[in-house]
Design a protein around this motif. Structure first.
Motif, PDB file in Angstrom:
ATOM      1  N   HIS A 155      -4.403   6.055   3.564  1.00  0.00           N
ATOM      2  CA  HIS A 155      -4.432   4.952   2.606  1.00  0.00           C
ATOM      3  C   HIS A 155      -5.816   4.865   1.981  1.00  0.00           C
ATOM      4  O   HIS A 155      -6.821   5.088   2.674  1.00  0.00           O
ATOM      5  CB  HIS A 155      -4.096   3.624   3.286  1.00  0.00           C
ATOM      6  CG  HIS A 155      -2.737   3.580   3.905  1.00  0.00           C
ATOM      7  ND1 HIS A 155      -1.601   3.343   3.181  1.00  0.00           N
ATOM      8  CD2 HIS A 155      -2.329   3.763   5.192  1.00  0.00           C
ATOM      9  CE1 HIS A 155      -0.548   3.367   3.985  1.00  0.00           C
ATOM     10  NE2 HIS A 155      -0.965   3.616   5.210  1.00  0.00           N
ATOM     11  N   GLY A 190       0.809  -1.217   0.000  1.00  0.00           N
ATOM     12  CA  GLY A 190       0.000   0.000   0.000  1.00  0.00           C
ATOM     13  C   GLY A 190       0.834   1.254   0.000  1.00  0.00           C
ATOM     14  O   GLY A 190       0.524   2.221   0.697  1.00  0.00           O
ATOM     15  N   ASP A 239       1.325   7.522   8.873  1.00  0.00           N
ATOM     16  CA  ASP A 239       0.226   6.750   8.289  1.00  0.00           C
ATOM     17  C   ASP A 239      -1.063   7.566   8.199  1.00  0.00           C
ATOM     18  O   ASP A 239      -2.038   7.107   7.604  1.00  0.00           O
ATOM     19  CB  ASP A 239      -0.080   5.512   9.148  1.00  0.00           C
ATOM     20  CG  ASP A 239       1.015   4.474   9.105  1.00  0.00           C
ATOM     21  OD1 ASP A 239       1.625   4.306   8.034  1.00  0.00           O
ATOM     22  OD2 ASP A 239       1.260   3.824  10.135  1.00  0.00           O
TER      23      ASP A 239
END
Length: 790
Positions: free
Chosen positions: A722, A524, A699
């Protein structure tokens, strides 16, 4: 009686000071005491168990030759559950011998059934290679263990498929090599008895969600060939390991969590580097305010890298065998270089006792470093988390952890590398100038009194599920019965793939329509990697993941590789290549981006009067529009240069809170100060979220605004970085009160006057950390916490 999870590098206790004496000497070298807390983790005796009756004598004898006289209680318990056909996860501490828990049933089955096979999955090649050595060293006839990964010569691959009965690989190779070529693996899969998933706590976020479906694809192929293997998982201590393992495998999993292995005592210190005045020179200056005036710099702390390097030099000078964990490859090299320099200044030649250890080294180089540490030629290693998993370095006296590694599981994994021969050990967490690190060294109960985090992954993420279903359809047509295997949302994802023309429905199921197999990135990382090439020679220096290329490889960016600086001449996004030339400028580059966010849907919300807390889908549009050049020595902004890069769009999951303007006014936040208050609260909230979820601040992203077009109110958003989300926003929503309470405390307890990297400044801010208001951020969070139910 201990069996480690990898190759063992052991050494007897080295002569030197006790951990308490060593810590006292380290604390005494500065004017102010940097230690905020010392925790004593007591020693623990082991609880052995008899060998299970089903363990064959030749296997017991093989373990005895390796120094394992009998298993520990948790090893025997987990091994017996697996041997009896129950899926099991053993989640115990570092050096507790988890490998014996899966080696025992797997190898016993291979010895009893000459046709049975075992598949072992590790998150890294190094760990698989070390485990191969451990299994091969048992010298069991007919097992024929072998590694099958990207480094395996093609000439050996056919032999492994046909003859190896214990194949060690990684999820990437399973995804790219084994499952698409399942016909060649039919014999192996037909006889598959066990699937071992080592260090399963590392499969989190988007990567973990992808791996969950790779394992479902494996189960599907096994079922087609008539096998139903038992899954045995090994994990560091984690919260709710049974649920996490079940989500990863899609199976009911029994957890074994009572650690019966012996452990030496550990003295664990929390260490906060001292504050430096603004005129102290080039020690990692705070990003300047928009004026670019050096006089506006806030106080900063001494760099955690320099502090760790000094501590490493001091422990080596004391004759203490020490491992320093550093978060980045460059950081590991810097710590080792600075420690060597300090030691050579004190005693010429002593610096040769320190080295760096990181991913990217050849296997021969790594083995030589391990050998040198074993024989005492080396006393200190500065390593990335390459040594958190894999090689088992027994006999270390001290571990230095440069910056909180992101989760308590990793922290204890790293700290557990010391004291592994039963002797006392010292562990030191050196705080970075970061809100989370600062919070932790002043709230030791968040480390020592809190349970280890649960692993966060979301197999239902449609951005993961649809590509994985495409891969499964390429391997064999999907049937309605298969959809239950892939879980919630599978039918919807298949319908979308049909609408997109990727699948065609026929009486036998849904078929993949294209000749080429789907390209799916398990990690990812935001697209194909971008190659970094030296213009003058054509030499490939390295790669950068596509998601980071706009920030790290834009034209004019300074790119660091193995301690050498390069400047980017051109970034070609179509061909995935950045051309660079060697240059040592006296400035650094910092990309700046603009972000827009719109709310797509609301999944859940809490109406708390003047405060609202929401969870839902959002569309995020971001674009890197410029970069600043800053003097390395002072942080002074030289100039801001425009960039012409395409915008990026991301549909993901976010948590956000709103406040009424009236509540902010009543709290003393003036209208002109609302943007700075929300911006500061956003930065700190992002910095503290890893306390609640197994994520890193990189993240996740955020946005704050005094009036958002969709909420029509002052709003702070925090979103997963993501596509489709990674489970972090859901965790933030579920723990909102505790998360924002920790955020508020971290800001309020920071010793700076108006905001610094330890509280409200962010290293990744696209707006140059402007505007920010520390006192008003506290007022904002006070309003939220006063109204939000616990």
């Amino acid at each position: 009686m201990e069996s480690s999870s990898a190759a063992t590098v052991s050494a007897g206790p080295s002569p030197g000071p006790t951990p308490a004496d060593l810590l006292h000497r380290l604390r005494a070298r500065g004017a102010a005491d940097p230690v905020t807390h010392v925790e004593r983790v007591p020693a623990r005796p082991g609880v052995p168990a008899p060998w299970p009756s089903w363990a064959p004598p030749e296997l017991r004898a093989a373990f005895a030759r390796r120094g394992v006289g009998a298993p520990w209680q948790h090893q025997a318990q987990a091994a017996t559950l697996a041997y009896e056909g129950e899926h099991v996860v053993v989640a115990t501490g570092t050096a507790s011998g988890k490998s014996l828990a899966y080696q025992l049933p797997a190898l016993a089955t291979l010895l009893a059934d000459p046709r049975a096979t075992v598949l072992y999955l590790a998150p890294t090649k190094a760990l698989a290679a070390d485990q191969l050595r451990a299994v091969a060293a048992l010298e069991l006839e007919g097992v024929r263990p072998a590694c099958y990964d990207g480094d395996t010569p093609r000439a050996e691959r056919e032999w492994i498929r046909r003859h190896s009965r214990f194949v060690l690989t990684n999820p990437d190779m399973l995804h790219h090599g084994v499952l698409p070529g399942h016909a060649q693996w039919s014999g192996f899969l037909r006889r598959l008895a066990y699937v071992v998933i080592d260090e399963c706590h590392t499969y989190r976020g988007v990567f973990g969600s992808h791996v969950a479906h790779v394992l479902r694809r494996l189960r599907r192929q096994c079922a087609r060939f008539g096998s139903t293997p038992v899954f045995v998982l090994a994990s560091a201590t984690s919260g709710d390991p049974s649920t996490a393992a079940g989500r990863l495998t899609g199976l009911p999993v029994t957890a074994v969590t009572e650690d019966a292995s012996p452990r030496g005592g550990v003295t664990f210190a929390l260490w906060e580097p001292p504050l430096l005045p603004p005129d102290s020179g080039p020690s990692t200056p705070v990003p300047p305010q928009s004026t670019g005036d050096h006089d506006d710099l806030q106080q900063v702390r001494r760099s955690a890298l320099r502090e760790t390097a000094d501590l490493l030099a001091d422990t080596v000078a004391e004759g203490v065998r020490t491992l320093a964990f550093v978060r980045s490859r460059k950081g590991a090299e810097v710590v080792a270089a600075n420690a060597r320099r300090a030691l050579d200044d004190a005693v010429p030649g002593l610096g040769d006792r320190v080295a760096a250890y990181r991913g990217g080294y050849l296997r021969e180089e790594r083995r030589e470093l391990e050998r040198a540490l074993l024989h005492g030629d080396l006393l200190g290693l500065a390593s990335t988390n390459a040594l958190e998993l894999g090689v088992d370095l027994v006999g270390l006296d001290a571990v230095l952890i440069c910056g909180y590694p992101g989760t308590r599981a990793s922290l204890w994994q790293q700290a557990g590398r010391a004291g592994r021969s039963g002797q006392e050990a010292l562990a030191v967490l050196v705080a970075r100038d970061d809100p989370l690190d600062t919070y932790l060294v002043h709230h030791p109960e968040a480390i020592f009194g809190a349970p280890v985090e649960a692993t966060v992954l979301d197999p239902a993420n449609p951005y993961v599920l649809a590509p994985q279903l495409a891969c499964a359809a390429f391997e064999a047509p999907l049937t309605p019965a298969d959809l239950a295997l892939f879980g919630d949302g599978a039918k919807e994802a298949v319908d979308q793939l049909v609408s997109a023309g990727a699948l065609r429905q026929r009486p036998t199921g849904w078929h993949w329509r294209h000749r080429e197999r789907p390209e799916v990135d398990l990690r990812g990382e935001g697209g194909a990697p971008v190659c970094v090439v030296e213009s003058s020679t054509g030499r490939l220096l390295g790669t950068v993941d596509g998601g980071s290329s706009h920030f790290l490889l834009h034209s004019g960016a300074v790119y660091l590789h193995q301690g050498v600086s390069y400047v980017v001449d051109d970034l070609d996004l179509v061909d995935g290549c950045a051309l660079v030339h060697a240059e040592e400028p006296d400035w650094s580059t910092h990309a700046r981006d603009i972000t827009d966010l719109s709310v797509v849907s609301v999944r859940s919300y809490v109406d708390a009067g003047p405060v609202g807390m929401f969870l839902g889908e959002v569309d995020v549009t971001s674009q890197v529009v410029s970069y600043q050049r800053r003097r390395i020595a002072t942080g002074e902004v030289i100039d801001t240069r425009p960039l012409d890069l395409p915008a990026r769009e991301l549909r993901t999951v976010a948590v956000w809170f709103t406040l009424s303007p009236q509540s902010l006014t009543l709290a003393g936040v003036q209208p002109a100060d609302v943007p700075g208050a929300l911006h500061a609260a956003e930065h700190a909230a992002i910095g503290l979220l890893p306390l609640m979820a197994t994520c890193d601040r990189w993240d996740i992203g955020g946005l704050s605004t005094a009036v958002h077009q969709d909420t029509e109110a002052p709003t702070v958003f925090v979103y997963d970085g993501h596509p489709g989300g990674a489970g972090f926003a859901e965790r933030a929503y579920g723990t909102a009160s505790a998360w924002l309470r920790a955020t508020r405390d971290a800001i309020a307890e920071c010793g700076c006057e108006s905001g610094c990297p330890s509280c409200v400044q962010s290293p990744k801010c696209g707006n140059g950390n402007n505007p920010l208001s520390k006192p008003d951020a506290i007022r904002v969070l006070d309003v939220v916490l006063a109204n939000l139910p616990e």
